[in-house]
Design a protein around this motif. Structure first.
Motif, short mmCIF file in Angstrom:
data_model
loop_
_atom_site.label_atom_id
_atom_site.label_comp_id
_atom_site.label_asym_id
_atom_site.label_seq_id
_atom_site.Cartn_x
_atom_site.Cartn_y
_atom_site.Cartn_z
N VAL A 89 79.07 48.70 49.60
CA VAL A 89 78.28 47.78 48.78
C VAL A 89 77.19 47.22 49.68
N GLU A 90 75.97 47.27 49.20
CA GLU A 90 74.85 46.66 49.90
C GLU A 90 74.01 45.95 48.85
N LEU A 91 74.09 44.65 48.84
CA LEU A 91 73.43 43.87 47.79
C LEU A 91 72.46 42.89 48.44
N ARG A 92 71.19 43.02 48.09
CA ARG A 92 70.18 42.13 48.64
C ARG A 92 70.46 40.69 48.18
N LEU A 93 70.19 39.74 49.04
CA LEU A 93 70.52 38.34 48.77
C LEU A 93 69.90 37.82 47.48
N GLU A 94 68.66 38.22 47.19
CA GLU A 94 68.02 37.71 45.97
C GLU A 94 68.64 38.29 44.70
N LYS A 95 69.48 39.31 44.82
CA LYS A 95 70.13 39.93 43.66
C LYS A 95 71.54 39.39 43.43
N ILE A 96 72.04 38.54 44.32
CA ILE A 96 73.39 38.01 44.18
C ILE A 96 73.42 36.93 43.11
N GLU A 97 74.31 37.08 42.15
CA GLU A 97 74.50 36.07 41.12
C GLU A 97 75.68 35.17 41.45
N SER A 98 76.77 35.77 41.94
CA SER A 98 77.94 34.95 42.26
C SER A 98 78.87 35.68 43.22
N LEU A 99 79.70 34.90 43.87
CA LEU A 99 80.77 35.41 44.71
C LEU A 99 82.06 34.79 44.21
N MET A 100 83.04 35.62 43.96
CA MET A 100 84.34 35.13 43.50
C MET A 100 85.38 35.45 44.56
N ASN A 111 96.54 33.28 53.55
CA ASN A 111 95.10 33.14 53.67
C ASN A 111 94.35 34.48 53.69
N TYR A 112 94.56 35.27 52.65
CA TYR A 112 93.78 36.48 52.45
C TYR A 112 93.50 36.64 50.96
N GLY A 113 92.54 37.47 50.64
CA GLY A 113 92.23 37.72 49.24
C GLY A 113 91.07 38.68 49.09
N SER A 114 90.65 38.86 47.87
CA SER A 114 89.51 39.73 47.57
C SER A 114 88.27 38.88 47.36
N VAL A 115 87.17 39.38 47.86
CA VAL A 115 85.88 38.75 47.62
C VAL A 115 85.13 39.67 46.67
N SER A 116 84.72 39.15 45.51
CA SER A 116 83.96 39.94 44.54
C SER A 116 82.53 39.45 44.53
N VAL A 117 81.62 40.35 44.82
CA VAL A 117 80.20 40.03 44.82
C VAL A 117 79.62 40.55 43.52
N THR A 118 79.00 39.66 42.76
CA THR A 118 78.39 40.06 41.49
C THR A 118 76.88 39.99 41.63
N GLY A 119 76.24 41.11 41.30
CA GLY A 119 74.79 41.18 41.38
C GLY A 119 74.17 41.20 40.01
N THR A 120 72.84 41.07 39.99
CA THR A 120 72.13 41.15 38.72
C THR A 120 72.39 42.53 38.13
N GLY A 121 72.50 42.56 36.82
CA GLY A 121 72.83 43.81 36.16
C GLY A 121 74.32 44.00 35.99
N THR A 123 76.73 44.27 38.27
CA THR A 123 77.47 44.96 39.31
C THR A 123 78.47 43.99 39.93
N LYS A 124 79.75 44.34 39.83
CA LYS A 124 80.80 43.48 40.38
C LYS A 124 81.72 44.35 41.23
N THR A 125 81.77 44.05 42.52
CA THR A 125 82.54 44.87 43.43
C THR A 125 83.51 44.01 44.22
N PRO A 126 84.82 44.26 44.06
CA PRO A 126 85.79 43.51 44.87
C PRO A 126 85.98 44.17 46.24
N ILE A 127 86.00 43.36 47.27
CA ILE A 127 86.29 43.83 48.62
C ILE A 127 87.65 43.22 48.97
#
Length: 151
Positions: A89-100, A111-121, A123-127
């Motif tokens: 996943v490579e998401l430009r900062l200006e395209k980030i809508e939210s992090l879950m 103290n672990y979990g998944s980080v989901s980065v949601t971009g414009t359009g 795109t939601k990718t859990p890491i």
């Protein structure tokens, strides 16, 4: 094995915050793997299969941790999961809508979990398996609000 993130930085791009996978997140594989190995040594029958299966589970857990990378740079969020089957996943900062952050009960305790980065359009990718995911989310939010403080 070199870092995917370091190898893919562009000119004038620098890492602001990195997150790594948590060894504790792999307890569902480490525990049965260790039990199988321990049980394999104590029994004469099926020793080779139990040792092989236990070792395989532990190797899978180690590969998950060692091949998961996540970073915030001054230009984007970069993540890589996997060794043979790789997801990036490579998401430009200006395209980030939210992090879950998604943490189950064991994730909260250890103290672990998944980080989901949601971009414009949409795109939601859990890491998955990220150690201290709330700190990574906080670092991204702080950088987005005031990038000049990180110069």
């Amino acid at each position: 094995m070199g870092s995917y993130i370091d190898a893919n930085l562009t000119r004038d791009e620098r890492i602001i915050q990195q997150a790594s996978a948590s060894w504790e997140s792999q307890w569902p594989l480490f525990l049965p793997g260790a039990l199988l190995i321990g049980n394999g040594f104590s029994e004469a029958e099926g020793v080779n299969f139990k040792l092989f299966l236990g070792g395989l589970l532990i190797c899978i857990a180690a590969l998950r941790v060692l091949t998961t990378e996540l970073a915030l740079t001054n230009k984007r969020v970069i993540a890589k999961v996997g060794f043979i089957r790789r997801q990036t996943v490579e998401l430009r900062l200006e395209k980030i809508e939210s992090l879950m952050v998604n943490q189950g009960i064991f994730g909260r305790m250890l103290n672990y979990g998944s980080v989901s980065v949601t971009g414009t359009g949409g795109t939601k990718t859990p890491i998955p398996y990220i150690s201290d995911p709330a700190s990574f989310r906080m670092a991204v939010n702080e950088f987005l609000e005031n990038p000049s403080q990180f110069d």
